[in-house]
Design a protein around this motif. Structure first.
Motif, mmCIF file in Angstrom:
data_model
loop_
_atom_site.group_PDB
_atom_site.id
_atom_site.type_symbol
_atom_site.label_atom_id
_atom_site.label_comp_id
_atom_site.label_asym_id
_atom_site.label_seq_id
_atom_site.Cartn_x
_atom_site.Cartn_y
_atom_site.Cartn_z
ATOM 1 N N LEU A 16 0.479 -1.249 -0.228
ATOM 2 C CA LEU A 16 -0.242 -0.308 -0.091
ATOM 3 C C LEU A 16 1.020 1.486 0.019
ATOM 4 O O LEU A 16 2.333 1.419 0.971
ATOM 5 N N PRO A 17 0.793 2.235 -0.860
ATOM 6 C CA PRO A 17 1.055 3.379 -0.492
ATOM 7 C C PRO A 17 1.072 4.332 1.042
ATOM 8 O O PRO A 17 -0.173 3.988 1.247
ATOM 9 N N GLU A 18 2.253 4.947 0.854
ATOM 10 C CA GLU A 18 1.850 6.087 1.743
ATOM 11 C C GLU A 18 1.664 6.829 2.117
ATOM 12 O O GLU A 18 1.283 7.146 0.741
ATOM 13 N N ASP A 19 0.784 7.787 3.117
ATOM 14 C CA ASP A 19 0.813 9.046 2.393
ATOM 15 C C ASP A 19 -1.044 8.709 2.065
ATOM 16 O O ASP A 19 -1.020 9.550 1.417
ATOM 17 N N CYS A 20 -1.879 8.006 1.843
ATOM 18 C CA CYS A 20 -2.688 7.925 1.231
ATOM 19 C C CYS A 20 -3.967 7.359 2.262
ATOM 20 O O CYS A 20 -3.691 6.798 3.399
ATOM 21 N N PHE A 21 -5.476 7.616 1.901
ATOM 22 C CA PHE A 21 -6.137 7.018 2.771
ATOM 23 C C PHE A 21 -7.451 5.684 2.022
ATOM 24 O O PHE A 21 -7.203 5.795 1.091
ATOM 25 N N HIS A 22 -6.377 4.754 2.419
ATOM 26 C CA HIS A 22 -7.083 3.241 1.908
ATOM 27 C C HIS A 22 -8.665 3.241 1.818
ATOM 28 O O HIS A 22 -9.041 3.007 2.553
ATOM 29 N N LEU A 23 -9.465 3.267 0.765
ATOM 30 C CA LEU A 23 -10.549 3.247 0.171
ATOM 31 C C LEU A 23 -10.907 1.541 0.806
ATOM 32 O O LEU A 23 -11.906 1.038 1.282
ATOM 33 N N CYS A 24 -10.783 1.017 -0.425
ATOM 34 C CA CYS A 24 -11.240 -0.691 -1.035
ATOM 35 C C CYS A 24 -10.054 -1.547 -1.567
ATOM 36 O O CYS A 24 -9.590 -0.952 -1.817
ATOM 37 N N ILE A 25 -10.525 -2.566 -1.477
ATOM 38 C CA ILE A 25 -10.337 -3.333 -2.319
ATOM 39 C C ILE A 25 -10.968 -4.577 -3.217
ATOM 40 O O ILE A 25 -12.147 -4.281 -3.203
ATOM 41 N N ILE A 26 -10.399 -4.889 -4.365
ATOM 42 C CA ILE A 26 -11.630 -4.882 -5.526
ATOM 43 C C ILE A 26 -10.370 -6.370 -6.119
ATOM 44 O O ILE A 26 -9.281 -5.811 -6.394
ATOM 45 N N GLU A 27 -11.437 -7.577 -5.653
ATOM 46 C CA GLU A 27 -10.796 -8.660 -6.546
ATOM 47 C C GLU A 27 -10.772 -8.264 -7.639
ATOM 48 O O GLU A 27 -12.820 -8.710 -7.961
ATOM 49 N N ILE A 28 -9.884 -8.731 -9.243
ATOM 50 C CA ILE A 28 -11.009 -8.757 -10.688
ATOM 51 C C ILE A 28 -10.417 -10.417 -10.738
ATOM 52 O O ILE A 28 -8.602 -9.718 -10.773
ATOM 53 N N ASN A 29 -10.677 -11.104 -11.718
ATOM 54 C CA ASN A 29 -10.287 -11.915 -11.978
ATOM 55 C C ASN A 29 -10.277 -11.793 -13.773
ATOM 56 O O ASN A 29 -10.583 -11.093 -13.975
ATOM 57 N N ALA A 30 -9.096 -12.709 -14.232
ATOM 58 C CA ALA A 30 -9.659 -13.060 -15.621
ATOM 59 C C ALA A 30 -10.436 -12.387 -16.073
ATOM 60 O O ALA A 30 -10.935 -12.465 -17.417
ATOM 61 N N SER A 31 -11.773 -13.803 -16.100
ATOM 62 C CA SER A 31 -13.155 -12.947 -16.252
ATOM 63 C C SER A 31 -13.590 -12.541 -15.901
ATOM 64 O O SER A 31 -15.474 -12.499 -16.404
ATOM 65 N N THR A 32 -13.675 -11.120 -15.162
ATOM 66 C CA THR A 32 -14.340 -10.675 -14.939
ATOM 67 C C THR A 32 -14.635 -9.189 -16.233
ATOM 68 O O THR A 32 -13.421 -9.210 -16.608
ATOM 69 N N VAL A 33 -16.094 -9.223 -16.209
ATOM 70 C CA VAL A 33 -16.486 -8.450 -17.756
ATOM 71 C C VAL A 33 -17.233 -6.603 -16.866
ATOM 72 O O VAL A 33 -17.296 -5.813 -17.430
ATOM 73 N N MET A 34 -17.424 -6.990 -15.258
ATOM 74 C CA MET A 34 -18.601 -6.021 -14.335
ATOM 75 C C MET A 34 -17.729 -6.595 -13.461
ATOM 76 O O MET A 34 -18.014 -7.331 -12.452
ATOM 77 N N ILE A 35 -17.454 -4.954 -12.597
ATOM 78 C CA ILE A 35 -17.311 -5.001 -10.812
ATOM 79 C C ILE A 35 -18.629 -4.649 -10.433
ATOM 80 O O ILE A 35 -18.983 -3.570 -10.226
ATOM 81 N N THR A 36 -18.915 -5.812 -9.782
ATOM 82 C CA THR A 36 -20.501 -5.859 -8.445
ATOM 83 C C THR A 36 -19.482 -5.950 -7.197
ATOM 84 O O THR A 36 -19.105 -5.764 -6.817
ATOM 85 N N GLN A 37 -20.744 -5.130 -6.482
ATOM 86 C CA GLN A 37 -20.732 -5.428 -4.991
ATOM 87 C C GLN A 37 -20.155 -6.540 -4.201
ATOM 88 O O GLN A 37 -19.094 -5.921 -3.626
ATOM 89 N N ASP A 38 -20.355 -7.803 -4.632
ATOM 90 C CA ASP A 38 -19.384 -8.095 -3.990
ATOM 91 C C ASP A 38 -18.302 -8.690 -4.320
ATOM 92 O O ASP A 38 -17.513 -9.589 -3.391
ATOM 93 N N LEU A 39 -17.768 -7.416 -5.383
ATOM 94 C CA LEU A 39 -15.966 -7.988 -5.615
ATOM 95 C C LEU A 39 -15.406 -6.851 -4.581
ATOM 96 O O LEU A 39 -13.953 -6.600 -5.063
ATOM 97 N N ILE A 40 -15.989 -5.921 -4.148
ATOM 98 C CA ILE A 40 -15.056 -4.543 -3.622
ATOM 99 C C ILE A 40 -15.123 -4.798 -1.846
ATOM 100 O O ILE A 40 -16.713 -5.021 -1.299
#
Length: 122
Positions: free
Chosen positions: A77-101
């Motif tokens: 994680l970069p320093e001096d940042c406010f970290h909001l979320c992790i998003i899990e993305i795989n090779a077959s992901t075509v849209m980011i839905t709430q369950d990936l955030i």
């Protein structure tokens, strides 16, 4: 607590929506206006984790992890940042839905004051 909340778009694609918020960093008030992220890239194979953060200039920072077909790893994680979320993305992901955030705001000492500003110590 909706400040800096990251959610899928109404019509889900490879971007997300980030709510507005205020950070107090080194006695400076940093206001962030709500906006959609840039298009997040999927790995060629396997999965990677992408961390969205806000830096001390009020800009979105995108930190991509290493693509892996085995154990997923959170990127450095970069320093001096406010970290909001992790998003899990795989090779077959075509849209980011709430369950990936995955929300990180509480993990990194986000707190809200009576004036509806958050205090965050990087």
């Amino acid at each position: 607590m909706d400040m800096f909340k990251v959610t899928q778009l109404d019509v889900a694609d490879m971007s997300v929506h980030i709510n507005s918020g205020t950070i107090i960093y080194n006695n400076q008030v940093i206001n962030f206006s709500e906006q959609d992220s840039e298009i997040l890239q999927a790995p060629r194979i396997g999965t990677w984790l992408v961390v969205l953060s806000i830096n001390s200039k009020g800009e979105i920072v995108y930190t991509y992890g290493v693509q892996s077909t085995e154990e997923k790893r959170i990127p450095k994680l970069p320093e001096d940042c406010f970290h909001l979320c992790i998003i899990e993305i795989n090779a077959s992901t075509v849209m980011i839905t709430q369950d990936l955030i995955y929300d990180l705001r509480n993990v990194f000492n986000f707190s809200s004051t009576q004036e509806m500003r958050c205090t965050y110590k990087c």
